[in-house]
Design an enzyme around this catalytic site. Structure first.
Site, PDB file in Angstrom:
ATOM      1  N   HIS A  41       0.818  -1.210   0.000  1.00 28.40           N
ATOM      2  CA  HIS A  41       0.000   0.000   0.000  1.00 28.40           C
ATOM      3  C   HIS A  41       0.854   1.263   0.000  1.00 28.40           C
ATOM      4  O   HIS A  41       0.436   2.297  -0.539  1.00 28.40           O
ATOM      5  CB  HIS A  41      -0.971  -0.017   1.185  1.00 28.40           C
ATOM      6  CG  HIS A  41      -2.114  -0.951   0.983  1.00 28.40           C
ATOM      7  ND1 HIS A  41      -2.917  -1.387   2.009  1.00 28.40           N
ATOM      8  CD2 HIS A  41      -2.589  -1.557  -0.141  1.00 28.40           C
ATOM      9  CE1 HIS A  41      -3.836  -2.212   1.535  1.00 28.40           C
ATOM     10  NE2 HIS A  41      -3.655  -2.325   0.226  1.00 28.40           N
TER      11      HIS A  41
ATOM     12  N   HIS B 291      -4.790  -6.225 -10.733  1.00 26.79           N
ATOM     13  CA  HIS B 291      -3.487  -5.631 -10.469  1.00 26.79           C
ATOM     14  C   HIS B 291      -2.498  -5.928 -11.593  1.00 26.79           C
ATOM     15  O   HIS B 291      -1.788  -5.029 -12.069  1.00 26.79           O
ATOM     16  CB  HIS B 291      -2.924  -6.133  -9.140  1.00 26.79           C
ATOM     17  CG  HIS B 291      -3.522  -5.487  -7.937  1.00 26.79           C
ATOM     18  ND1 HIS B 291      -3.214  -4.205  -7.539  1.00 26.79           N
ATOM     19  CD2 HIS B 291      -4.416  -5.952  -7.041  1.00 26.79           C
ATOM     20  CE1 HIS B 291      -3.882  -3.904  -6.441  1.00 26.79           C
ATOM     21  NE2 HIS B 291      -4.620  -4.943  -6.119  1.00 26.79           N
TER      22      HIS B 291
END
Length: 407
Positions: free
Chosen positions: A247, A379
Protein backbone atom coordinates in the site's frame (compact mmCIF):
# COMPACT_ATOMS: atom_id res chain seq x y z
CA UNK A 1 -0.75 4.26 -27.10
CA UNK A 2 0.78 7.60 -26.12
CA UNK A 3 4.52 7.91 -26.55
CA UNK A 4 5.85 7.32 -23.04
CA UNK A 5 9.46 6.48 -22.29
CA UNK A 6 8.53 3.21 -20.61
CA UNK A 7 11.29 1.49 -18.65
CA UNK A 8 9.86 -1.85 -19.77
CA UNK A 9 9.58 -3.47 -23.18
CA UNK A 10 6.20 -2.42 -24.65
CA UNK A 11 5.96 -5.66 -26.62
CA UNK A 12 6.40 -7.76 -23.48
CA UNK A 13 3.80 -5.64 -21.69
CA UNK A 14 1.30 -6.04 -24.52
CA UNK A 15 1.86 -9.78 -24.71
CA UNK A 16 1.31 -10.12 -20.97
CA UNK A 17 -1.85 -8.01 -21.13
CA UNK A 18 -3.21 -10.31 -23.84
CA UNK A 19 -2.25 -13.41 -21.85
CA UNK A 20 -4.05 -12.12 -18.75
CA UNK A 21 -7.16 -11.18 -20.72
CA UNK A 22 -7.23 -14.67 -22.25
CA UNK A 23 -6.89 -16.27 -18.80
CA UNK A 24 -9.82 -14.37 -17.32
CA UNK A 25 -12.35 -15.02 -20.10
CA UNK A 26 -14.20 -17.74 -18.19
CA UNK A 27 -15.09 -15.44 -15.27
CA UNK A 28 -18.88 -15.06 -15.94
CA UNK A 29 -20.77 -16.76 -13.12
CA UNK A 30 -24.01 -18.60 -13.99
CA UNK A 31 -25.66 -16.67 -11.16
CA UNK A 32 -24.56 -13.31 -12.57
CA UNK A 33 -21.40 -11.29 -11.99
CA UNK A 34 -17.87 -12.66 -11.87
CA UNK A 35 -16.78 -15.94 -10.35
CA UNK A 36 -13.65 -16.44 -8.27
CA UNK A 37 -11.16 -18.16 -10.61
CA UNK A 38 -9.03 -21.11 -9.59
CA UNK A 39 -5.43 -21.79 -10.60
CA UNK A 40 -6.23 -22.60 -14.21
CA UNK A 41 -8.96 -19.99 -14.70
CA UNK A 42 -11.93 -22.25 -14.00
CA UNK A 43 -14.76 -20.57 -12.06
CA UNK A 44 -14.85 -21.80 -8.47
CA UNK A 45 -18.59 -21.96 -7.90
CA UNK A 46 -18.16 -23.00 -4.26
CA UNK A 47 -17.17 -19.41 -3.45
CA UNK A 48 -19.42 -16.35 -3.22
CA UNK A 49 -19.91 -13.89 -6.05
CA UNK A 50 -18.05 -10.80 -4.85
CA UNK A 51 -18.92 -7.28 -5.91
CA UNK A 52 -15.28 -6.19 -5.85
CA UNK A 53 -14.20 -9.00 -8.18
CA UNK A 54 -17.16 -8.41 -10.49
CA UNK A 55 -16.43 -4.69 -10.69
CA UNK A 56 -12.72 -5.26 -11.25
CA UNK A 57 -13.43 -7.62 -14.12
CA UNK A 58 -15.89 -5.15 -15.63
CA UNK A 59 -13.21 -2.44 -15.43
CA UNK A 60 -10.45 -4.55 -16.98
CA UNK A 61 -12.58 -5.91 -19.82
CA UNK A 62 -13.78 -2.39 -20.59
CA UNK A 63 -10.12 -1.45 -20.97
CA UNK A 64 -9.60 -4.49 -23.17
CA UNK A 65 -12.60 -3.48 -25.30
CA UNK A 66 -11.18 0.03 -25.73
CA UNK A 67 -7.92 -1.64 -26.80
CA UNK A 68 -9.87 -3.53 -29.47
CA UNK A 69 -9.74 -7.04 -27.95
CA UNK A 70 -12.33 -9.23 -29.67
CA UNK A 71 -15.15 -10.31 -27.37
CA UNK A 72 -14.09 -8.07 -24.50
CA UNK A 73 -17.26 -6.01 -24.88
CA UNK A 74 -19.49 -9.01 -24.19
CA UNK A 75 -17.43 -9.99 -21.16
CA UNK A 76 -17.50 -6.44 -19.79
CA UNK A 77 -21.26 -6.36 -20.25
CA UNK A 78 -21.61 -9.68 -18.44
CA UNK A 79 -19.82 -8.30 -15.39
CA UNK A 80 -21.78 -5.05 -15.56
CA UNK A 81 -24.97 -7.13 -15.65
CA UNK A 82 -23.97 -8.59 -12.30
CA UNK A 83 -23.69 -5.08 -10.89
CA UNK A 84 -27.11 -4.03 -12.18
CA UNK A 85 -28.71 -7.36 -11.29
CA UNK A 86 -27.57 -10.01 -8.81
CA UNK A 87 -25.36 -7.88 -6.60
CA UNK A 88 -27.46 -4.72 -6.49
CA UNK A 89 -29.84 -4.15 -3.59
CA UNK A 90 -33.03 -3.12 -5.33
CA UNK A 91 -34.76 -2.42 -2.01
CA UNK A 92 -32.28 -0.39 0.06
CA UNK A 93 -29.91 0.76 -2.65
CA UNK A 94 -26.22 0.13 -3.10
CA UNK A 95 -24.42 -3.17 -3.59
CA UNK A 96 -24.09 -6.19 -1.35
CA UNK A 97 -20.48 -7.14 -0.69
CA UNK A 98 -21.25 -10.64 -1.93
CA UNK A 99 -23.92 -13.23 -2.57
CA UNK A 100 -23.60 -16.96 -2.02
CA UNK A 101 -26.16 -19.67 -2.74
CA UNK A 102 -28.85 -17.02 -3.03
CA UNK A 103 -28.00 -15.40 0.31
CA UNK A 104 -26.66 -11.87 0.35
CA UNK A 105 -23.96 -10.74 2.78
CA UNK A 106 -25.15 -8.42 5.55
CA UNK A 107 -22.54 -5.85 4.62
CA UNK A 108 -22.13 -2.99 2.20
CA UNK A 109 -18.54 -1.82 2.02
CA UNK A 110 -16.96 1.33 0.70
CA UNK A 111 -14.24 -0.85 -0.84
CA UNK A 112 -16.76 -2.65 -3.04
CA UNK A 113 -18.64 0.55 -3.88
CA UNK A 114 -15.40 2.25 -4.95
CA UNK A 115 -14.86 -0.54 -7.45
CA UNK A 116 -18.42 -0.19 -8.71
CA UNK A 117 -17.70 3.49 -9.37
CA UNK A 118 -14.43 2.56 -11.12
CA UNK A 119 -16.13 -0.07 -13.27
CA UNK A 120 -19.01 2.23 -14.19
CA UNK A 121 -16.57 5.03 -15.05
CA UNK A 122 -14.57 2.80 -17.38
CA UNK A 123 -17.78 1.44 -18.86
CA UNK A 124 -19.09 4.95 -19.53
CA UNK A 125 -15.89 5.86 -21.36
CA UNK A 126 -16.09 2.56 -23.25
CA UNK A 127 -19.70 3.45 -24.19
CA UNK A 128 -21.24 0.31 -22.76
CA UNK A 129 -25.05 0.19 -22.56
CA UNK A 130 -26.47 1.56 -19.29
CA UNK A 131 -23.06 2.56 -17.98
CA UNK A 132 -23.81 6.22 -17.34
CA UNK A 133 -26.98 5.35 -15.44
CA UNK A 134 -24.99 2.88 -13.34
CA UNK A 135 -22.31 5.50 -12.68
CA UNK A 136 -24.87 8.13 -11.64
CA UNK A 137 -26.50 5.69 -9.21
CA UNK A 138 -23.17 4.50 -7.81
CA UNK A 139 -21.92 8.04 -7.23
CA UNK A 140 -25.16 8.99 -5.48
CA UNK A 141 -25.10 6.01 -3.10
CA UNK A 142 -21.38 6.40 -2.48
CA UNK A 143 -21.75 10.10 -1.71
CA UNK A 144 -24.81 9.76 0.52
CA UNK A 145 -23.79 6.65 2.47
CA UNK A 146 -20.01 6.52 2.59
CA UNK A 147 -18.55 10.01 2.31
CA UNK A 148 -18.08 11.82 5.64
CA UNK A 149 -17.98 15.55 4.87
CA UNK A 150 -16.76 16.40 8.37
CA UNK A 151 -13.64 14.27 7.90
CA UNK A 152 -13.40 14.64 4.09
CA UNK A 153 -12.87 10.86 4.07
CA UNK A 154 -14.90 7.75 3.33
CA UNK A 155 -16.27 5.52 6.09
CA UNK A 156 -15.74 1.81 5.74
CA UNK A 157 -18.97 -0.18 5.87
CA UNK A 158 -22.64 -0.51 6.80
CA UNK A 159 -24.97 -3.42 7.30
CA UNK A 160 -27.07 -4.32 4.28
CA UNK A 161 -30.04 -2.18 5.35
CA UNK A 162 -27.87 0.93 5.81
CA UNK A 163 -29.11 1.14 9.40
CA UNK A 164 -25.88 0.40 11.29
CA UNK A 165 -22.50 1.86 10.39
CA UNK A 166 -19.27 0.18 11.45
CA UNK A 167 -17.07 2.19 13.84
CA UNK A 168 -13.98 1.00 11.95
CA UNK A 169 -12.35 3.45 9.54
CA UNK A 170 -9.87 2.19 6.97
CA UNK A 171 -7.33 3.60 4.56
CA UNK A 172 -7.68 0.78 2.02
CA UNK A 173 -11.21 1.87 1.12
CA UNK A 174 -10.02 5.46 0.79
CA UNK A 175 -7.11 4.42 -1.40
CA UNK A 176 -9.39 2.77 -3.92
CA UNK A 177 -11.79 5.68 -3.52
CA UNK A 178 -9.06 8.02 -4.79
CA UNK A 179 -8.61 5.76 -7.81
CA UNK A 180 -12.35 5.70 -8.43
CA UNK A 181 -12.78 9.46 -7.91
CA UNK A 182 -10.17 10.23 -10.56
CA UNK A 183 -11.79 7.81 -13.00
CA UNK A 184 -15.26 9.23 -12.31
CA UNK A 185 -13.95 12.77 -12.81
CA UNK A 186 -12.66 11.72 -16.22
CA UNK A 187 -15.98 10.09 -17.09
CA UNK A 188 -18.24 12.92 -15.91
CA UNK A 189 -16.10 16.04 -16.16
CA UNK A 190 -16.93 16.91 -12.53
CA UNK A 191 -13.97 18.72 -10.98
CA UNK A 192 -15.38 18.26 -7.46
CA UNK A 193 -14.56 14.56 -7.66
CA UNK A 194 -10.96 15.26 -8.52
CA UNK A 195 -10.79 17.86 -5.74
CA UNK A 196 -12.13 15.33 -3.24
CA UNK A 197 -9.48 12.82 -4.27
CA UNK A 198 -6.76 15.45 -3.90
CA UNK A 199 -7.93 16.35 -0.38
CA UNK A 200 -7.64 12.70 0.64
CA UNK A 201 -4.22 12.50 -0.97
CA UNK A 202 -2.88 15.44 1.04
CA UNK A 203 -4.31 13.96 4.26
CA UNK A 204 -2.60 10.64 3.55
CA UNK A 205 0.71 12.32 2.73
CA UNK A 206 0.67 14.19 6.06
CA UNK A 207 -0.31 11.02 7.95
CA UNK A 208 2.48 9.01 6.36
CA UNK A 209 5.10 11.66 7.12
CA UNK A 210 4.10 11.69 10.80
CA UNK A 211 4.73 7.95 10.96
CA UNK A 212 8.06 7.82 9.18
CA UNK A 213 6.35 6.93 5.87
CA UNK A 214 5.06 3.64 7.32
CA UNK A 215 1.40 4.29 6.93
CA UNK A 216 -1.26 3.38 9.50
CA UNK A 217 -4.24 1.75 7.82
CA UNK A 218 -6.74 1.25 10.64
CA UNK A 219 -8.59 3.95 12.59
CA UNK A 220 -11.30 4.49 15.17
CA UNK A 221 -14.42 6.58 14.42
CA UNK A 222 -12.48 9.80 15.16
CA UNK A 223 -9.76 8.84 12.68
CA UNK A 224 -7.21 8.10 15.38
CA UNK A 225 -4.78 5.35 14.30
CA UNK A 226 -5.22 1.89 15.84
CA UNK A 227 -1.65 0.66 15.53
CA UNK A 228 -2.31 -2.70 17.25
CA UNK A 229 -5.35 -3.59 15.14
CA UNK A 230 -5.39 -7.28 14.11
CA UNK A 231 -2.05 -8.09 15.72
CA UNK A 232 -3.55 -11.55 16.26
CA UNK A 233 -4.50 -11.80 12.54
CA UNK A 234 -1.38 -10.46 10.86
CA UNK A 235 -2.07 -11.91 7.41
CA UNK A 236 -5.65 -10.70 7.11
CA UNK A 237 -6.28 -10.10 3.37
CA UNK A 238 -7.90 -6.70 3.91
CA UNK A 239 -6.97 -5.54 7.42
CA UNK A 240 -3.50 -6.90 8.25
CA UNK A 241 -1.58 -5.73 11.31
CA UNK A 242 1.19 -3.20 10.85
CA UNK A 243 2.41 -1.39 7.75
CA UNK A 244 1.43 -2.92 4.42
CA UNK A 245 4.40 -2.55 2.07
CA UNK A 246 2.28 -2.82 -1.07
CA UNK A 247 0.00 0.00 0.00
CA UNK A 248 2.96 2.31 0.45
CA UNK A 249 3.81 1.59 -3.17
CA UNK A 250 0.21 1.91 -4.35
CA UNK A 251 -0.25 5.23 -2.56
CA UNK A 252 3.02 6.44 -4.07
CA UNK A 253 1.59 5.88 -7.55
CA UNK A 254 -1.79 7.37 -6.72
CA UNK A 255 -0.21 10.54 -5.37
CA UNK A 256 1.59 10.91 -8.70
CA UNK A 257 -1.71 10.53 -10.56
CA UNK A 258 -3.14 13.28 -8.34
CA UNK A 259 -0.10 15.46 -8.96
CA UNK A 260 -0.41 14.94 -12.73
CA UNK A 261 -4.12 15.79 -12.73
CA UNK A 262 -3.65 19.05 -10.81
CA UNK A 263 -3.52 22.51 -12.35
CA UNK A 264 -0.23 23.40 -14.00
CA UNK A 265 2.10 24.06 -12.30
CA UNK A 266 1.13 21.67 -9.52
CA UNK A 267 2.65 21.92 -6.01
CA UNK A 268 5.45 19.42 -5.43
CA UNK A 269 4.10 18.17 -2.08
CA UNK A 270 2.38 15.08 -3.48
CA UNK A 271 5.30 14.22 -5.73
CA UNK A 272 7.76 14.49 -2.83
CA UNK A 273 5.50 12.31 -0.65
CA UNK A 274 5.31 9.74 -3.44
CA UNK A 275 9.11 9.48 -3.49
CA UNK A 276 9.28 9.11 0.30
CA UNK A 277 6.57 6.45 0.43
CA UNK A 278 8.23 4.50 -2.38
CA UNK A 279 11.67 4.63 -0.79
CA UNK A 280 10.37 3.51 2.60
CA UNK A 281 8.39 0.60 1.11
CA UNK A 282 11.36 -0.59 -0.93
CA UNK A 283 13.78 -0.30 2.00
CA UNK A 284 11.39 -2.15 4.34
CA UNK A 285 10.07 -4.71 1.91
CA UNK A 286 12.39 -5.78 -0.90
CA UNK A 287 14.71 -8.76 -0.22
CA UNK A 288 14.91 -7.90 3.47
CA UNK A 289 14.96 -11.55 4.51
CA UNK A 290 17.64 -12.63 2.06
CA UNK A 291 15.36 -13.89 -0.71
CA UNK A 292 13.95 -12.05 -3.72
CA UNK A 293 10.51 -10.52 -3.30
CA UNK A 294 8.59 -8.08 -1.12
CA UNK A 295 7.40 -9.10 2.33
CA UNK A 296 3.70 -8.46 2.92
CA UNK A 297 3.82 -6.45 6.17
CA UNK A 298 6.18 -5.01 8.76
CA UNK A 299 5.80 -3.71 12.28
CA UNK A 300 6.23 -0.02 13.08
CA UNK A 301 10.01 -0.38 13.26
CA UNK A 302 10.17 -1.94 9.80
CA UNK A 303 10.70 -5.51 11.02
CA UNK A 304 8.94 -8.03 8.73
CA UNK A 305 5.79 -9.58 10.20
CA UNK A 306 4.31 -11.58 7.32
CA UNK A 307 7.01 -12.69 4.90
CA UNK A 308 4.73 -14.12 2.22
CA UNK A 309 5.00 -12.53 -1.20
CA UNK A 310 1.69 -11.29 -2.67
CA UNK A 311 1.49 -10.81 -6.42
CA UNK A 312 -0.27 -7.48 -6.16
CA UNK A 313 2.63 -5.95 -4.21
CA UNK A 314 5.09 -6.57 -7.05
CA UNK A 315 2.51 -5.33 -9.55
CA UNK A 316 2.15 -2.08 -7.63
CA UNK A 317 5.91 -1.78 -7.21
CA UNK A 318 6.38 -1.95 -10.98
CA UNK A 319 3.59 0.56 -11.57
CA UNK A 320 4.89 2.98 -8.95
CA UNK A 321 8.43 2.69 -10.24
CA UNK A 322 7.26 3.37 -13.79
CA UNK A 323 5.27 6.40 -12.60
CA UNK A 324 8.29 7.81 -10.76
CA UNK A 325 10.48 7.15 -13.78
CA UNK A 326 8.03 9.13 -15.89
CA UNK A 327 7.93 12.06 -13.44
CA UNK A 328 11.63 12.25 -12.53
CA UNK A 329 13.42 10.60 -15.49
CA UNK A 330 15.65 9.01 -12.85
CA UNK A 331 17.17 5.81 -14.22
CA UNK A 332 17.11 4.24 -10.75
CA UNK A 333 13.37 3.74 -11.05
CA UNK A 334 13.69 2.19 -14.47
CA UNK A 335 16.30 -0.24 -13.18
CA UNK A 336 14.01 -1.26 -10.32
CA UNK A 337 11.08 -1.76 -12.70
CA UNK A 338 13.15 -4.12 -14.82
CA UNK A 339 14.39 -5.97 -11.73
CA UNK A 340 10.83 -6.48 -10.49
CA UNK A 341 9.46 -7.42 -13.91
CA UNK A 342 12.16 -10.10 -14.14
CA UNK A 343 11.15 -11.30 -10.67
CA UNK A 344 7.49 -11.45 -11.70
CA UNK A 345 8.42 -13.32 -14.87
CA UNK A 346 10.44 -15.89 -12.94
CA UNK A 347 8.33 -16.43 -9.85
CA UNK A 348 4.82 -15.02 -10.28
CA UNK A 349 3.77 -15.54 -13.87
CA UNK A 350 2.34 -19.01 -14.33
CA UNK A 351 3.57 -19.83 -17.81
CA UNK A 352 1.69 -23.14 -17.94
CA UNK A 353 -1.78 -22.31 -16.60
CA UNK A 354 -1.87 -18.54 -17.05
CA UNK A 355 -2.15 -15.38 -14.94
CA UNK A 356 0.06 -14.77 -11.87
CA UNK A 357 0.34 -16.83 -8.72
CA UNK A 358 -1.41 -14.69 -6.13
CA UNK A 359 0.68 -15.72 -3.12
CA UNK A 360 4.16 -17.13 -2.60
CA UNK A 361 5.87 -18.13 0.63
CA UNK A 362 9.20 -16.69 1.79
CA UNK A 363 11.05 -19.10 -0.52
CA UNK A 364 8.95 -17.99 -3.52
CA UNK A 365 6.95 -21.20 -3.76
CA UNK A 366 3.20 -20.86 -4.48
CA UNK A 367 0.92 -21.21 -1.46
CA UNK A 368 -2.76 -20.49 -0.87
CA UNK A 369 -3.28 -19.58 2.78
CA UNK A 370 -4.53 -16.04 2.05
CA UNK A 371 -5.28 -15.99 -1.68
CA UNK A 372 -6.20 -19.43 -3.03
CA UNK A 373 -6.53 -19.63 -6.79
CA UNK A 374 -6.23 -16.58 -9.02
CA UNK A 375 -9.41 -14.65 -8.21
CA UNK A 376 -9.05 -11.80 -10.71
CA UNK A 377 -6.55 -10.06 -13.01
CA UNK A 378 -6.92 -6.42 -11.94
CA UNK A 379 -3.49 -5.63 -10.47
CA UNK A 380 -1.44 -7.57 -13.01
CA UNK A 381 -3.38 -6.27 -16.03
CA UNK A 382 -3.10 -2.65 -14.90
CA UNK A 383 0.64 -3.13 -14.45
CA UNK A 384 0.98 -3.93 -18.15
CA UNK A 385 -0.73 -0.61 -19.04
CA UNK A 386 0.48 1.97 -16.51
CA UNK A 387 4.12 2.01 -17.70
CA UNK A 388 2.93 2.89 -21.22
CA UNK A 389 0.41 5.62 -20.40
CA UNK A 390 0.50 9.17 -19.08
CA UNK A 391 -0.34 9.60 -15.40
CA UNK A 392 -3.39 11.68 -16.27
CA UNK A 393 -6.06 11.07 -17.40
CA UNK A 394 -6.86 7.67 -15.91
CA UNK A 395 -6.52 4.41 -17.84
CA UNK A 396 -9.85 4.23 -19.66
CA UNK A 397 -9.78 7.80 -20.94
CA UNK A 398 -6.08 7.65 -21.81
CA UNK A 399 -6.74 4.57 -23.92
CA UNK A 400 -9.92 6.00 -25.41
CA UNK A 401 -8.14 9.15 -26.57
CA UNK A 402 -5.75 7.15 -28.69
CA UNK A 403 -6.58 7.33 -32.42
CA UNK A 404 -6.01 3.56 -32.67
CA UNK A 405 -8.43 2.68 -29.83
CA UNK A 406 -10.94 0.07 -30.86
CA UNK A 407 -9.09 -0.91 -34.05
Amino acid sequence: MPTIASPLDPVALEEEFDRLIAFGRRFPHPGGGAAWLDDDGTPDLTRPIYTWITARMAHIYCLAHIRGVTGADELADSALGGLTGTLRDHQNGGWFSSIHAGTTADEKSCYAHAFVVLAASSAAIADRPGARSLLDEALTVWDQRFFDPDADMFVDSWNAAFSTRSPYRGLNANMHSVEALLAAADATGEQRLRDRATTIGYWVAALAERHGWRMPEHFDPDWQPMLEHNRDKPDDPFQPFGATVGHGLEWSRLLLHLHASAADPAPTRLRDAAVALFDRAVADGWEVDGAPGFVYTTDWDGVPVVRDRMHWVVAEAISAGAALHQVTDDQRYGDLCRLWWDYATRYLMDHQRGSWHHQLDATNSPIATVWPGKPDIYHAAQTTLIPRLPLAPTLALALHQEPTAGT
